[in-house]
Design a protein around this motif. Structure first.
Motif, PDB file in Angstrom:
ATOM      1  N   LYS A  89      -5.384   5.209   8.896  1.00 30.96           N
ATOM      2  CA  LYS A  89      -4.739   5.128   7.944  1.00 30.96           C
ATOM      3  C   LYS A  89      -3.578   4.085   7.574  1.00 30.96           C
ATOM      4  CE  LYS A  89      -4.987   8.625   6.067  1.00 30.96           C
ATOM      5  NZ  LYS A  89      -4.996   9.676   5.118  1.00 30.96           N
ATOM      6  N   MET A  90      -2.921   4.337   8.718  1.00 29.92           N
ATOM      7  CA  MET A  90      -1.296   4.074   9.008  1.00 29.92           C
ATOM      8  C   MET A  90      -1.578   2.745   9.918  1.00 29.92           C
ATOM      9  SD  MET A  90       0.584   6.047   8.013  1.00 29.92           S
ATOM     10  CE  MET A  90       1.560   5.737   8.398  1.00 29.92           C
ATOM     11  N   ARG A  91      -2.450   2.404  10.941  1.00 34.40           N
ATOM     12  CA  ARG A  91      -2.818   1.152  11.543  1.00 34.40           C
ATOM     13  C   ARG A  91      -3.062   0.043  10.727  1.00 34.40           C
ATOM     14  NH1 ARG A  91      -6.853   2.400  16.157  1.00 34.40           N
ATOM     15  NH2 ARG A  91      -6.323   0.532  16.308  1.00 34.40           N
ATOM     16  N   GLN A  92      -4.476   0.585   9.861  1.00 37.73           N
ATOM     17  CA  GLN A  92      -4.886   0.024   8.298  1.00 37.73           C
ATOM     18  C   GLN A  92      -3.126  -0.635   8.394  1.00 37.73           C
ATOM     19  OE1 GLN A  92      -8.099   2.022   7.189  1.00 37.73           O
ATOM     20  NE2 GLN A  92      -9.326   0.677   8.465  1.00 37.73           N
ATOM     21  N   ALA A  93      -3.088  -0.045   7.011  1.00 36.98           N
ATOM     22  CA  ALA A  93      -1.514  -0.395   6.421  1.00 36.98           C
ATOM     23  C   ALA A  93      -0.690  -1.289   7.033  1.00 36.98           C
ATOM     24  CB  ALA A  93      -1.221   1.126   5.690  1.00 36.98           C
ATOM     25  N   GLY A  94      -0.454  -0.929   7.834  1.00 30.08           N
ATOM     26  CA  GLY A  94       0.624  -2.270   8.490  1.00 30.08           C
ATOM     27  C   GLY A  94      -0.396  -3.434   9.168  1.00 30.08           C
ATOM     28  N   ALA A  95      -1.618  -3.367   8.990  1.00 29.57           N
ATOM     29  CA  ALA A  95      -2.806  -4.814   9.358  1.00 29.57           C
ATOM     30  C   ALA A  95      -2.951  -5.463   8.023  1.00 29.57           C
ATOM     31  CB  ALA A  95      -3.614  -4.222   9.663  1.00 29.57           C
ATOM     32  N   ALA A  96      -2.904  -4.385   7.189  1.00 29.66           N
ATOM     33  CA  ALA A  96      -3.755  -5.556   5.970  1.00 29.66           C
ATOM     34  C   ALA A  96      -2.712  -6.165   5.356  1.00 29.66           C
ATOM     35  CB  ALA A  96      -3.504  -3.970   4.955  1.00 29.66           C
ATOM     36  N   ALA A  97      -1.295  -5.559   5.504  1.00 29.10           N
ATOM     37  CA  ALA A  97       0.486  -6.115   4.720  1.00 29.10           C
ATOM     38  C   ALA A  97       0.367  -6.732   5.934  1.00 29.10           C
ATOM     39  CB  ALA A  97       1.652  -5.321   5.044  1.00 29.10           C
ATOM     40  N   ARG A  98       0.239  -7.382   7.076  1.00 29.14           N
ATOM     41  CA  ARG A  98       0.662  -8.180   8.100  1.00 29.14           C
ATOM     42  C   ARG A  98      -0.338  -9.019   7.454  1.00 29.14           C
ATOM     43  NH1 ARG A  98      -1.724 -11.329  12.297  1.00 29.14           N
ATOM     44  NH2 ARG A  98      -3.447  -9.956  12.110  1.00 29.14           N
ATOM     45  N   LEU A  99      -1.879  -9.404   7.493  1.00 27.41           N
ATOM     46  CA  LEU A  99      -2.307 -10.007   6.822  1.00 27.41           C
ATOM     47  C   LEU A  99      -2.247 -10.358   5.374  1.00 27.41           C
ATOM     48  CD1 LEU A  99      -6.283  -8.538   7.867  1.00 27.41           C
ATOM     49  CD2 LEU A  99      -4.696 -10.878   8.758  1.00 27.41           C
ATOM     50  N   MET A 100      -1.870 -10.005   4.688  1.00 27.87           N
ATOM     51  CA  MET A 100      -1.337 -10.413   3.317  1.00 27.87           C
ATOM     52  C   MET A 100       0.019 -11.867   3.200  1.00 27.87           C
ATOM     53  SD  MET A 100      -2.053  -6.838   1.310  1.00 27.87           S
ATOM     54  CE  MET A 100      -1.276  -7.303  -0.251  1.00 27.87           C
ATOM     55  N   LEU A 101       0.293 -10.852   3.821  1.00 23.56           N
ATOM     56  CA  LEU A 101       1.967 -12.165   4.567  1.00 23.56           C
ATOM     57  C   LEU A 101       1.591 -12.963   5.125  1.00 23.56           C
ATOM     58  CD1 LEU A 101       4.612  -8.507   6.493  1.00 23.56           C
ATOM     59  CD2 LEU A 101       4.728 -10.330   3.839  1.00 23.56           C
ATOM     60  N   VAL A 102       1.020 -12.914   6.248  1.00 19.37           N
ATOM     61  CA  VAL A 102       1.039 -14.107   7.067  1.00 19.37           C
ATOM     62  C   VAL A 102      -0.781 -15.045   5.503  1.00 19.37           C
ATOM     63  CG1 VAL A 102      -1.239 -15.500   8.922  1.00 19.37           C
ATOM     64  CG2 VAL A 102      -0.422 -13.670   9.378  1.00 19.37           C
ATOM     65  N   ALA A 103      -0.920 -14.553   5.293  1.00 22.56           N
ATOM     66  CA  ALA A 103      -2.394 -15.732   3.767  1.00 22.56           C
ATOM     67  C   ALA A 103      -1.238 -15.944   2.686  1.00 22.56           C
ATOM     68  CB  ALA A 103      -2.737 -14.530   2.961  1.00 22.56           C
ATOM     69  N   ALA A 104      -0.090 -15.427   2.146  1.00 18.26           N
ATOM     70  CA  ALA A 104       1.083 -15.758   1.703  1.00 18.26           C
ATOM     71  C   ALA A 104       2.350 -17.243   2.485  1.00 18.26           C
ATOM     72  CB  ALA A 104       2.308 -15.199   1.197  1.00 18.26           C
ATOM     73  N   ASN A 113       1.073  -1.318  -0.070  1.00 19.27           N
ATOM     74  CA  ASN A 113       0.463  -0.030  -0.294  1.00 19.27           C
ATOM     75  C   ASN A 113       0.767   0.975  -0.356  1.00 19.27           C
ATOM     76  OD1 ASN A 113       0.876   0.317   2.619  1.00 19.27           O
ATOM     77  ND2 ASN A 113      -0.706  -1.679   3.416  1.00 19.27           N
ATOM     78  N   PRO A 114       0.292   2.409   0.251  1.00 17.80           N
ATOM     79  CA  PRO A 114       1.241   3.436   0.007  1.00 17.80           C
ATOM     80  C   PRO A 114       2.273   4.099   1.098  1.00 17.80           C
ATOM     81  CG  PRO A 114      -0.841   4.242  -0.992  1.00 17.80           C
ATOM     82  CD  PRO A 114      -1.172   3.024  -0.401  1.00 17.80           C
ATOM     83  N   TYR A 115       2.016   2.824   1.953  1.00 22.51           N
ATOM     84  CA  TYR A 115       3.064   3.180   3.249  1.00 22.51           C
ATOM     85  C   TYR A 115       3.901   1.800   3.749  1.00 22.51           C
ATOM     86  CZ  TYR A 115      -1.042   6.495   3.939  1.00 22.51           C
ATOM     87  OH  TYR A 115      -2.125   7.914   3.339  1.00 22.51           O
ATOM     88  N   VAL A 116       3.982   0.956   2.948  1.00 23.92           N
ATOM     89  CA  VAL A 116       4.540  -0.279   3.309  1.00 23.92           C
ATOM     90  C   VAL A 116       5.167  -0.709   2.153  1.00 23.92           C
ATOM     91  CG1 VAL A 116       4.412  -2.271   4.806  1.00 23.92           C
ATOM     92  CG2 VAL A 116       3.129  -0.892   5.141  1.00 23.92           C
ATOM     93  N   LYS A 117       6.327  -0.434   2.359  1.00 24.45           N
ATOM     94  CA  LYS A 117       7.451  -1.957   1.668  1.00 24.45           C
ATOM     95  C   LYS A 117       8.342  -2.621   2.539  1.00 24.45           C
ATOM     96  CE  LYS A 117       9.900   1.652   0.321  1.00 24.45           C
ATOM     97  NZ  LYS A 117      10.615   2.235  -0.762  1.00 24.45           N
ATOM     98  N   ILE A 118       8.508  -3.780   1.745  1.00 24.35           N
ATOM     99  CA  ILE A 118       8.927  -4.970   2.489  1.00 24.35           C
ATOM    100  C   ILE A 118      10.032  -5.478   1.245  1.00 24.35           C
ATOM    101  CG2 ILE A 118       9.372  -7.449   3.557  1.00 24.35           C
ATOM    102  CD1 ILE A 118       6.463  -6.226   4.402  1.00 24.35           C
TER     103      ILE A 118
END
Length: 758
Positions: free
Chosen positions: A156-171, A50-55
């Motif tokens: 929005k910043m918390r959602q960015a972190g939470a969304a990224a975590r759920l996507m990582l867990v799914a992968a 998302n616009p807030y997180v790169k890994i």
């Protein structure tokens, strides 16, 4: 609450325009998110969620904190929001400002831009907040101001972190071939306890980024927070204490040229004639170019080094046209005081029937006063500067700024470029306070880069140029009248405030195609929207016709209305023989958050206890930027003058995300306000600013600063801001303390013109 009928006729003009604009753009546009600006600039092995997180595959996690870091700690708090939901330690992140992008619009910055007080939660007020937030989205206003960064980022910043975590867990679940519900996250890793297997975030980042993000990811309850709500180590502290090149002034590029500016000392005035011959012959000189921007006129000096540019600027001899405003401070003050009698003002608050309440008032029940405050400069420690490179039709600009998308648009317009050809790089700011919302220093650098054949140019303003070319905190005048009841409490209050319009002035510079609509509420911010209940209560703002550039100065209109309102409340208390603390508690009784703050700060300061001879205390309260703040100042008379000994501050911010940063900002804001109260003013002679540097526009020095005691309260159900809230009560609390000490009521700033400070 202000009279809705009168607000609807007058103050909702801008809201109506916003609603019409929203309809024109359509609900779809307002509701649809902007594209992710990180997708086109990823490094090898890097993924964005998302616009807030790169890994990255090496497990490097980068958080985009898209608000200007100017010492207030916002990069730390925004990063902590993401880290909290991503289940990583704060020190496990890299934090960047990121690109200029509409995706980073700041809705909270103008949500409270309507005519309603923060505590007004009526349907009409909530609709207006929603409309104003939509306007921010439509215009893509990426900005740092209004003490809005934490409020805007909290979801929005918390959602960015939470969304990224759920996507990582799914992968990871797919990779490990286990149900996602069996996986846990901690320390940038995903663990399957049953099998003992684990994966780092980096190992699944590329796969995870291909998944569709959840639209409304669940967020941790406050009871589960491990980072938020606790003091954190500042993510930028190591760089600052080791002198790392993180500020605009540190910018160094190959083959770089250097420059400065000499702008008209009379705002908006053109040069009638200029002799550049001496300047052009100075050692190290390359070129002098005329400058014309939304801010006015002048010259850009291009040289081989900064010192050569400074010396050449000094050698330019120019005669400037007459200004469009009065020539000196006395004439300006007359315009403001005359405006108080104008029938053109807008009553932003009009409860009861003020005229009837005053019609038969006996003289002994009347309290009357007139107040004045001067223009003020921002005086950020890092002078204005920008580095620009125009090469192959692309402008790269490195400038510590508070409004990247505005800067990008104005620079693109000035150079006749498409905005996609303008890249804004935002380093840390050596102080902002609202000054770096402006684009003048960036525009000058961009225009000068046209003349350097593709070489970068670093343009640095002298301190003198900085102080004399500001968008100032406006001067303001006030006329106040109260009628007291038999119990000494006010039954009627009439406040008139005149000031140049910050909104009209800012639009002229930043949005010249948009005319100002409706009244400017910043003229009465801090007066009309205070939680005092008085049966007949009118607050009127009058826009004075003085066009000296004015802008957002730390706490904006609250900075002078806090002084006006709270000093006059002290006058009412004295006239009615009521204790100032008790007066406020009685008048704000229907707002528990306000009463709690007043009671807390009074208890901290041991209000009411006898003091030794030669010492006194004053109190003030201001609700600003969603936070309820009370301050008590204690002063002492010494043989050399008055010493500010101690300041107590109580602030209800609703939710305290980082108590350490909040305390630092409350103290910082109070010192900023006390500095202005004690000795700062910008004055004019022959159309030009008289002050030039810290010798005649000084801040409080270390030996003058008082001891501070701070209490942070979390009672109110809505989060408030932090960066500016310590400023408004500082000056009135000090002035009220001086009255308690000396019996002298000072109604104009700076106070140092009437009493000596040590």
């Amino acid at each position: 609450m202000a009279s809705l009928g009168k607000i609807t006729r007058r103050a909702l003009l801008f809201g109506a325009a916003a609603v019409a604009g929203g309809a024109a753009f359509g609900y779809w546009y307002v509701a649809t998110p902007y594209s992710n600006p990180l997708e086109g600039d990823l490094a090898e092995g890097e993924a964005t969620f998302n616009p807030y997180v790169k890994i990255a595959t090496d497990n490097t996690i980068t958080v985009i904190a898209p608000r200007a870091e100017m010492g207030q700690g916002i990069s730390t708090t925004l990063a902590a929001m993401v880290a909290e939901e991503l289940d990583v330690p704060l020190e496990g992140l890299k934090v960047e400002h990121g690109p200029a992008s509409w995706a980073y619009y700041n809705a909270a910055m103008i949500e409270e831009g309507g005519p309603f007080a923060f505590y007004d939660e009526s349907v009409t007020a909530e609709i207006m907040r929603s409309v104003m937030g939509g306007v921010s989205k439509i215009f893509g206003l990426q900005g740092t101001g209004g003490s809005a960064s934490t409020r805007d980022g909290f979801i929005k910043m918390r959602q960015a972190g939470a969304a990224a975590r759920l996507m990582l867990v799914a992968a990871a679940a797919t990779r490990l071939q286990v149900p996602a519900a069996e996986l846990e996250t901690a320390g940038a890793a995903i663990l399957h306890k049953a099998s003992g297997r684990s994966l780092t975030y980096g190992e699944v980042a590329i796969d995870a980024a291909k998944l569709s993000p959840p639209s409304d990811p669940p967020l941790k309850p406050k009871s589960d927070w491990t980072l938020l709500g606790k003091p954190q180590k500042r993510v930028d502290m190591l760089a600052k204490v080791t002198g790392a090149p993180i500020f605009g002034m540190d910018m160094v590029l190959p083959d770089m040229l250097f420059g400065t500016v000499k702008l008209s000392p009379r705002f908006w005035a053109k040069p009638l004639k200029a002799d550049l011959s001496k300047a052009e012959k100075m050692p190290g000189m390359i070129k002098i170019v005329p400058l014309a921007t939304n801010y006015g006129h002048g010259f850009g000096i291009i040289a081989k080094n900064t010192w050569a540019a400074f010396k050449a600027a000094d050698a330019i001899e120019a005669e400037w046209d007459v200004p469009e405003y009065p020539l000196d401070t006395a004439a300006i003050a007359k315009v403001l005081t005359d405006a108080l009698s104008s029938p053109d003002g807008s009553a932003m608050r009009d409860d009861g029937d003020v005229d009837v309440a005053f019609a038969d008032a006996p003289a002994e029940k009347l309290v009357e006063a007139e107040y004045w405050v001067p223009y003020l400069a921002h005086a950020a420690m890092e002078p204005m500067n920008a580095t620009a490179r125009l090469k192959d039709g692309v402008l790269d600009l490195w400038a510590g700024n508070q409004a990247p998308t505005i800067t990008r648009r104005l620079c693109a317009t000035a150079l006749q470029l498409d905005e996609v050809k303008v890249n804004i790089h935002t380093p840390s700011l050596g102080g902002g306070f609202g000054r770096r919302v402006e684009a003048d220093f960036s525009l000058c650098a961009a225009l000068m880069a046209k003349e350097t054949d593709g070489r970068p140019i670093k343009v640095v303003w002298t301190r003198e140029q900085d102080l004399r070319q500001d968008a100032y905190r406006p001067a303001a005048a006030g006329k106040f009248q109260a009628r007291l009841g038999d119990d000494g409490l006010p039954v009627a209050l009439d406040m008139k405030v005149s000031s140049p319009s910050v909104i009209a002035s800012t639009l002229r510079r930043l949005f010249p195609s948009i005319p100002p609509l409706g009244p400017d509420k910043t003229i009465v911010d801090g007066a009309y929207n205070q939680p005092y209940t008085i049966a007949n209560y009118r607050v009127t703002g009058i826009a004075a016709p003085v066009t000296i550039p004015v802008g957002s100065w730390r706490s904006v209109g609250n900075s002078f209305n806090g002084f006006f309102h709270e000093c006059f409340m002290d006058e009412i208390a004295a006239a009615g023989k009521t204790d100032p603390v008790e007066l406020r508690k009685k008048l704000m009784a229907v707002y528990p958050a306000a009463v709690t703050v007043v009671e807390k700060v009074a208890a901290m300061a041991k209000w009411g206890e006898a003091l030794p001879a030669g010492k006194a205390k004053g109190i003030a309260f201001t609700l600003s930027f969603g936070s309820w703040v009370g301050e008590v100042v204690q002063v002492a008379q010494t043989p050399s003058g008055i010493r500010i000994e101690k300041v107590w501050i109580a602030a209800d911010v609703g939710t305290a995300l980082d108590p350490g940063i909040i305390e630092a900002q409350l103290i910082s804001g109070a010192i900023y306000g006390l500095s202005a109260a004690v000795g700062q003013e910008i004055t004019f002679a022959n159309g030009a600013v008289e002050q030039s540097n810290f010798h005649d526009f000084d801040a409080m020095r270390i030996h003058q600063c008082p001891e501070f005691e701070v209490a942070i309260i979390e009672n109110f159900h809505k989060m408030g801001g932090v960066g500016e809230i310590g400023t408004p009560p500082a000056a009135p609390a000090l002035a009220n303390a001086i009255f308690a000490l000396t019996g002298k009521r000072i109604r104009s700033l700076p106070l140092g013109k009437e009493v000596a400070f040590v």
